[in-house]
Design a protein around this motif. Structure first.
Motif, PDB file in Angstrom:
ATOM      1  N   LEU A 614      34.122  44.402  39.528  1.00 26.87           N
ATOM      2  CA  LEU A 614      35.477  44.472  38.970  1.00 26.87           C
ATOM      3  C   LEU A 614      36.522  44.404  40.073  1.00 26.87           C
ATOM      4  O   LEU A 614      37.506  43.653  39.962  1.00 26.87           O
ATOM      5  CB  LEU A 614      35.637  45.779  38.172  1.00 26.87           C
ATOM      6  N   LEU A 615      36.302  45.148  41.148  1.00 26.74           N
ATOM      7  CA  LEU A 615      37.279  45.162  42.234  1.00 26.74           C
ATOM      8  C   LEU A 615      37.271  43.846  43.004  1.00 26.74           C
ATOM      9  O   LEU A 615      38.315  43.430  43.539  1.00 26.74           O
ATOM     10  CB  LEU A 615      36.998  46.342  43.168  1.00 26.74           C
ATOM     11  N   ASP A 616      36.107  43.196  43.063  1.00 24.14           N
ATOM     12  CA  ASP A 616      36.044  41.882  43.727  1.00 24.14           C
ATOM     13  C   ASP A 616      36.778  40.819  42.927  1.00 24.14           C
ATOM     14  O   ASP A 616      37.545  40.022  43.479  1.00 24.14           O
ATOM     15  CB  ASP A 616      34.586  41.471  43.928  1.00 24.14           C
ATOM     16  N   GLU A 617      36.535  40.806  41.618  1.00 23.55           N
ATOM     17  CA  GLU A 617      37.092  39.761  40.760  1.00 23.55           C
ATOM     18  C   GLU A 617      38.522  40.048  40.316  1.00 23.55           C
ATOM     19  O   GLU A 617      39.270  39.119  39.997  1.00 23.55           O
ATOM     20  CB  GLU A 617      36.191  39.568  39.542  1.00 23.55           C
ATOM     21  N   TYR A 621      43.224  45.864  40.614  1.00 24.59           N
ATOM     22  CA  TYR A 621      42.821  47.231  40.258  1.00 24.59           C
ATOM     23  C   TYR A 621      42.549  48.100  41.498  1.00 24.59           C
ATOM     24  O   TYR A 621      42.243  49.280  41.364  1.00 24.59           O
ATOM     25  CB  TYR A 621      41.569  47.204  39.378  1.00 24.59           C
ATOM     26  N   LEU A 622      42.636  47.502  42.678  1.00 26.13           N
ATOM     27  CA  LEU A 622      42.476  48.304  43.890  1.00 26.13           C
ATOM     28  C   LEU A 622      43.552  49.383  43.932  1.00 26.13           C
ATOM     29  O   LEU A 622      44.729  49.125  43.650  1.00 26.13           O
ATOM     30  CB  LEU A 622      42.573  47.410  45.129  1.00 26.13           C
ATOM     31  N   ILE A 655      30.164  50.667  48.928  1.00 24.70           N
ATOM     32  CA  ILE A 655      31.331  50.267  48.129  1.00 24.70           C
ATOM     33  C   ILE A 655      32.595  50.940  48.666  1.00 24.70           C
ATOM     34  O   ILE A 655      33.653  50.306  48.790  1.00 24.70           O
ATOM     35  CB  ILE A 655      31.106  50.609  46.648  1.00 24.70           C
ATOM     36  N   ASN A 656      32.505  52.221  48.987  1.00 19.59           N
ATOM     37  CA  ASN A 656      33.679  52.911  49.522  1.00 19.59           C
ATOM     38  C   ASN A 656      34.092  52.327  50.875  1.00 19.59           C
ATOM     39  O   ASN A 656      35.290  52.176  51.160  1.00 19.59           O
ATOM     40  CB  ASN A 656      33.387  54.405  49.659  1.00 19.59           C
ATOM     41  N   ARG A 657      33.121  52.014  51.711  1.00 21.85           N
ATOM     42  CA  ARG A 657      33.428  51.438  53.020  1.00 21.85           C
ATOM     43  C   ARG A 657      34.081  50.052  52.851  1.00 21.85           C
ATOM     44  O   ARG A 657      34.945  49.649  53.652  1.00 21.85           O
ATOM     45  CB  ARG A 657      32.145  51.330  53.830  1.00 21.85           C
ATOM     46  N   LYS A 658      33.706  49.360  51.802  1.00 20.68           N
ATOM     47  CA  LYS A 658      34.215  48.011  51.572  1.00 20.68           C
ATOM     48  C   LYS A 658      35.652  48.007  51.070  1.00 20.68           C
ATOM     49  O   LYS A 658      36.453  47.137  51.466  1.00 20.68           O
ATOM     50  CB  LYS A 658      33.299  47.306  50.575  1.00 20.68           C
ATOM     51  N   PHE A 659      36.002  48.972  50.207  1.00 19.41           N
ATOM     52  CA  PHE A 659      37.300  48.913  49.531  1.00 19.41           C
ATOM     53  C   PHE A 659      38.278  50.018  49.910  1.00 19.41           C
ATOM     54  O   PHE A 659      39.476  49.867  49.658  1.00 19.41           O
ATOM     55  CB  PHE A 659      37.100  48.977  48.004  1.00 19.41           C
ATOM     56  N   GLU A 660      37.807  51.113  50.481  1.00 20.44           N
ATOM     57  CA  GLU A 660      38.689  52.273  50.630  1.00 20.44           C
ATOM     58  C   GLU A 660      39.873  51.963  51.544  1.00 20.44           C
ATOM     59  O   GLU A 660      39.780  51.204  52.492  1.00 20.44           O
ATOM     60  CB  GLU A 660      37.910  53.475  51.149  1.00 20.44           C
ATOM     61  N   LYS A 661      40.993  52.616  51.183  1.00 21.62           N
ATOM     62  CA  LYS A 661      42.214  52.538  51.970  1.00 21.62           C
ATOM     63  C   LYS A 661      42.712  53.960  52.200  1.00 21.62           C
ATOM     64  O   LYS A 661      42.151  54.915  51.681  1.00 21.62           O
ATOM     65  CB  LYS A 661      43.270  51.694  51.239  1.00 21.62           C
ATOM     66  N   SER A 662      43.747  54.073  52.954  1.00 26.04           N
ATOM     67  CA  SER A 662      44.259  55.391  53.304  1.00 26.04           C
ATOM     68  C   SER A 662      44.591  56.189  52.040  1.00 26.04           C
ATOM     69  O   SER A 662      45.424  55.777  51.228  1.00 26.04           O
ATOM     70  CB  SER A 662      45.513  55.257  54.166  1.00 26.04           C
ATOM     71  N   VAL A 667      34.996  55.263  44.607  1.00 28.48           N
ATOM     72  CA  VAL A 667      33.887  55.974  43.973  1.00 28.48           C
ATOM     73  C   VAL A 667      33.812  57.403  44.513  1.00 28.48           C
ATOM     74  O   VAL A 667      33.875  57.615  45.730  1.00 28.48           O
ATOM     75  CB  VAL A 667      32.542  55.261  44.200  1.00 28.48           C
ATOM     76  N   ILE A 668      33.663  58.346  43.597  1.00 26.42           N
ATOM     77  CA  ILE A 668      33.411  59.750  43.938  1.00 26.42           C
ATOM     78  C   ILE A 668      32.051  60.110  43.352  1.00 26.42           C
ATOM     79  O   ILE A 668      31.851  60.029  42.132  1.00 26.42           O
ATOM     80  CB  ILE A 668      34.494  60.676  43.372  1.00 26.42           C
ATOM     81  N   LEU A 669      31.109  60.487  44.203  1.00 21.27           N
ATOM     82  CA  LEU A 669      29.759  60.856  43.756  1.00 21.27           C
ATOM     83  C   LEU A 669      29.628  62.373  43.797  1.00 21.27           C
ATOM     84  O   LEU A 669      29.799  63.000  44.851  1.00 21.27           O
ATOM     85  CB  LEU A 669      28.705  60.202  44.649  1.00 21.27           C
ATOM     86  N   ILE A 670      29.301  62.964  42.664  1.00 22.82           N
ATOM     87  CA  ILE A 670      29.149  64.424  42.554  1.00 22.82           C
ATOM     88  C   ILE A 670      27.675  64.699  42.280  1.00 22.82           C
ATOM     89  O   ILE A 670      27.196  64.556  41.147  1.00 22.82           O
ATOM     90  CB  ILE A 670      30.033  64.989  41.428  1.00 22.82           C
ATOM     91  N   GLU A 671      26.946  65.109  43.312  1.00 24.07           N
ATOM     92  CA  GLU A 671      25.508  65.332  43.204  1.00 24.07           C
ATOM     93  C   GLU A 671      25.208  66.828  43.102  1.00 24.07           C
ATOM     94  O   GLU A 671      24.782  67.447  44.081  1.00 24.07           O
ATOM     95  CB  GLU A 671      24.789  64.739  44.417  1.00 24.07           C
ATOM     96  N   ARG A 672      25.450  67.403  41.993  1.00 21.93           N
ATOM     97  CA  ARG A 672      25.130  68.810  41.766  1.00 21.93           C
ATOM     98  C   ARG A 672      25.107  69.062  40.262  1.00 21.93           C
ATOM     99  O   ARG A 672      25.572  68.254  39.468  1.00 21.93           O
ATOM    100  CB  ARG A 672      26.142  69.727  42.437  1.00 21.93           C
TER     101      ARG A 672
END
Length: 806
Positions: A614-617, A621-622, A655-662, A667-672
């Protein structure tokens, strides 16, 4: 309250007075003893110093010189009065206050004169004036009477060798000791009076501030609660520090509120001829169907487990769709839930029969914990169940693993649960057993062999594959035979039932009735039916929310009522939305939510890839969307799950490394493990909920999301391979393997008009409302209770009527 204050003040007065008087009494005794001891010591010391000189004068036989000697010896006026008596008890000479000396009894002088021993005593005497030392003792008259005074008398024998020649008597004024005691009593009285006044004033103020005002506020809260003007959650601030009372009253208020809401709902349903099931209606229905029987639920996972968190032990509810579905059923009918005690501290909270009443804050049914060894858990649960049957039944392209040792443990654990279940049913005449899921495929046959009179149902919570796929299992015949011990076998959807019947038809010697969807084997008939499971529906809270929604659309007057109603809700959706966005640091952005166990059937990786696509195409939406994936840890010792966890984490990082900005990352991953309350916050705040499992029996996340959206907004994107897709026709249905299709569905949901969103979600919520978990439980229990047991006489002809019209 006025009478209460009077009684409290009276009790304080009496209590403080008694304590103070008792304390003062012992203080007076101690003070008096100390003064008396000191006087006795000084008098004896003084007498010992005079004795040699007086003895010398008496030995010299010069009695006429004794008075002058006494005058010389008594140097100061405050010294004791002195007197000398001869062996006949006659006064020879005296100095000082001689009036008491003249009245000393012969009995007092007897001991020093005849026995040669000292004697001392405290006496009371009314003095009659002072006698002149020069006056004749026979003609002296008292000068007058005075008040009674306390005196100390001390007599010492006078010796001439071994012969007693007289006695030296000393008399000291001891009235100061009595006066000191009176002074102590006087001071104590003033202290007591001041203390009583102070304590009474402070107590009355405390009663007013800490008791009367909270009780008054609490009474007003109860009155408003009775009138439906306040919410239950506001009780804590009204009761203040009376937390235990607040908890009990709040629990009572909740029950009363639910009972009133249930009564109102039932009345409205009867009036509208609707068929919405509630917990209250289910409770009545189950009691009617069970009669004098009892319900027993068996599952691998327990509804409550005790675990150690840091230094404390907490009772937690494991995240599970099964628990979500069955908890209301057990609470409604006060049954017994038999499950594996998997919590680290579970053994410390059961009785001698491994029983525990739950829920902890409001016990409504019994939990029986079964203990399994590490080897049994590894072989039964992790091995055969989750490395064998789970991938076998799901089209997730993960190869099932079947080991002989795991199969042996699977049989062993099923036999252990059968033994426990039969033990629990020992005193029950008409037991109804409801077995859950693929962990106990052998249990129905075992129970039927031990208790043929028991009605047994099993619900298979995961898909049932086609006959060719199931034939991979080396022990398919044994599993099918075990399942066919049940009277009712339930699946989520009809296609799973068809697959099961086809599998039995190809594998076992049995008569399959495709018209009645039943299987006859060994003289026993098993009914195979679809029972789409659902979630609980809070009718009371939903009505409040709906009133708010409708009020906001119907003019200024109703809008004011709606605002008041929102204020009475525990948390408005708008406030939850803003609070969660602020916590996540995503204010002003669209929130997409996924809620799953960390399982390869849930399509988490494919979902992440769809967000990336979605963010690529659609790069506009970024910085406008954030996807929050809640992934509760699951089966953490199974290799395939370990590999999945690593893959998910790597994908999120990429994905975060590819798109993240300041200040933004997509993506937020909640592993608990998140509580139901936490997850509900995400449901309410989300613009879109993604349920894109690769294969699922039902998937209750989709229904939980809809039930939570009391604001009537939000978009559900649902996998076509989830059982829920057959019911929730207004969801955006996708093929989870098609990343592009899922990404376009997200875009469609973001751009969907508010009117269409509300129309879709309202229709799906109505479906959940009418087909909730209470209806599901009623359908299953009705069918299993309708089973005719050979030799049983039916007491109620209407017992077998189905409660739900098709």
């Amino acid at each position: 309250m006025h009478f209460f204050r009077l009684r409290l003040v009276a009790a304080l007065l009496v209590g403080i007075t008694l304590i103070s008087v008792g304390s003062t009494y012992f203080d007076v005794l101690t003070h008096k003893h100390n003064l008396s001891t000191d006087l006795e010591r000084r008098t004896k010391w003084y007498g010992a110093s005079l004795q040699p000189q007086v003895e010398q004068q008496m030995t010299m036989a010069h009695p006429e010189a004794v008075p002058q000697l006494l005058q010389r010896l008594r140097l100061y006026p405050d010294q004791p009065g002195l007197a000398v008596y001869d062996t006949h008890g006659q006064l020879v000479a005296a100095t000082g206050n001689v009036t008491p000396l003249r009245t000393i009894s012969q009995n007092f002088l007897k001991r020093p004169l005849t026995e040669g021993k000292e004697i001392a005593a405290f006496v009371k005497f009314p003095p009659r004036g002072l006698l002149s030392l020069a006056s004749d003792k026979r003609s002296a008259e008292p000068a007058g009477y005075g008040p009674v005074r306390l005196w100390y008398e001390y007599a010492i024998p006078l010796h001439n060798g071994q012969l007693t020649v007289g006695a030296l008597v000393m008399v000291a004024d001891a009235d100061y000791i009595r006066q000191a005691s009176v002074d102590v009593w006087r001071r104590s009285f003033l202290n007591i009076a001041a203390m009583v006044i102070l304590v009474v004033v402070v107590t009355l103020l405390m009663v007013r501030w800490f008791l009367q005002e909270p009780v008054t506020r609490a009474a007003e809260w109860l009155r408003q609660l009775r009138q439906g003007k306040v919410h239950i959650g506001e009780a804590a601030k009204e009761f203040g520090y009376l937390v235990p009372i607040a908890n009990e009253v709040t629990s009572l208020a909740e029950h009363l509120t639910k009972a009133r809401a249930a009564a109102e709902t039932e009345a409205r349903l009867r009036d509208a001829a609707e068929h919405v099931w509630t917990a209250h209606r289910l409770a009545v229905h189950v009691r009617e169907k069970l009669g004098n029987g009892k319900l027993y639920v068996v599952s691998n996972r327990e509804p409550y487990m005790h675990v150690k968190q840091c230094s404390t032990v907490e009772c937690v509810v494991p995240p599970s769709g099964l628990v979500t579905a069955l908890e209301p059923v057990l609470q409604a009918c006060d049954g017994t839930w038999i499950a594996h005690g998997s919590g680290s501290e579970d053994a410390a909270f059961v009785d001698e029969h491994d029983h525990l009443r739950v829920p902890p804050d409001d016990p409504r049914y019994t939990l029986r914990r079964v203990w399994l060894s590490e080897e049994e858990v590894s072989g039964h649960y992790e091995g055969f169940s989750n490395e064998g049957l789970w991938p076998l039944c799901h089209m997730a392209h993960t190869r099932p693993i079947f080991r002989v040792q795991d199969w042996e443990y699977y049989q062993q654990v099923n036999a252990k649960f059968a033994e426990v279940l039969v033990e629990e049913m020992r005193d029950t005449e008409h037991p109804v057993v409801f077995i859950q899921d693929y962990h106990f495929a052998l249990l129905p046959r075992m129970v039927k062999n031990l208790r043929p009179d028991a009605r047994v149902a099993i619900f298979w919570h995961i898909p049932w594959p086609n006959a060719e796929a199931f034939s991979i299992c080396p022990w398919q015949a044994e599993l099918l035979d075990g399942l066919l011990g049940a009277d009712v076998i339930g699946f989520h959807i009809q296609s799973h039932c068809n697959n099961f019947l086809d599998t039995v038809d190809r594998t076992l010697e049995a008569r399959t009735d495709w018209e009645q969807f039943s299987i006859l084997r060994g003289g026993h008939t098993s009914l195979v039916k679809p029972f789409p499971i659902s979630v609980a529906w809070d009718e009371h809270m939903t009505e409040q929310a709906e009133n708010v929604h409708h009020g906001s659309l119907n003019g200024a007057g109703l809008k004011k009522d709606a605002e008041d109603s929102w204020n009475r809700l525990p948390d408005s959706d708008e406030r939850l939305h803003s609070d969660l966005h602020r916590e996540l640091g995503i204010e002003g952005k669209h929130l997409l939510v996924g809620v799953d166990r960390m399982d390869y059937t849930k399509g988490i990786v494919e979902r992440l890839l769809a967000v990336e696509y979605l963010l690529d195409e659609h790069p506009w939406y970024l910085e406008k969307i954030v996807f929050a994936q809640i992934a509760a840890p699951s089966r953490t010792r199974v290799p395939s799950y370990i590999a999945l966890k690593a893959q998910v984490e790597e994908t999120v990082e990429r994905i975060n490394r590819k798109f993240e900005k300041s200040g933004w990352k997509p993506v937020i991953l909640i592993e608990r493990q998140c509580s139901h309350k936490e997850v509900t916050r995400y449901y309410k705040a989300a613009d879109i909920c993604l349920v894109t499992s690769l294969h699922d029996g039902m998937n209750l996340v989709s229904k939980e999301f809809l039930a939570a959206r009391s604001d009537g907004d939000g978009v559900l994107i649902l996998s076509r391979f989830a059982g829920a897709a057959q019911e929730l026709r207004d969801a955006l249905t996708v093929n989870p393997y098609d990343v592009r299709q899922v990404a376009e569905a997200i875009r469609t949901g973001l751009e969907m008009s508010p009117g269409e969103r509300r129309l879709r979600i309202d229709r799906m919520r109505q479906q959940i409302k009418e087909h909730n978990v209470y209806r599901w439980a009623a359908m299953v229990l009705t069918d299993v209770c309708a089973v005719r047991i050979e030799g049983e006489v039916l007491a109620d002809p209407g017992r077998h009527q189905h409660p739900v019209t098709a």
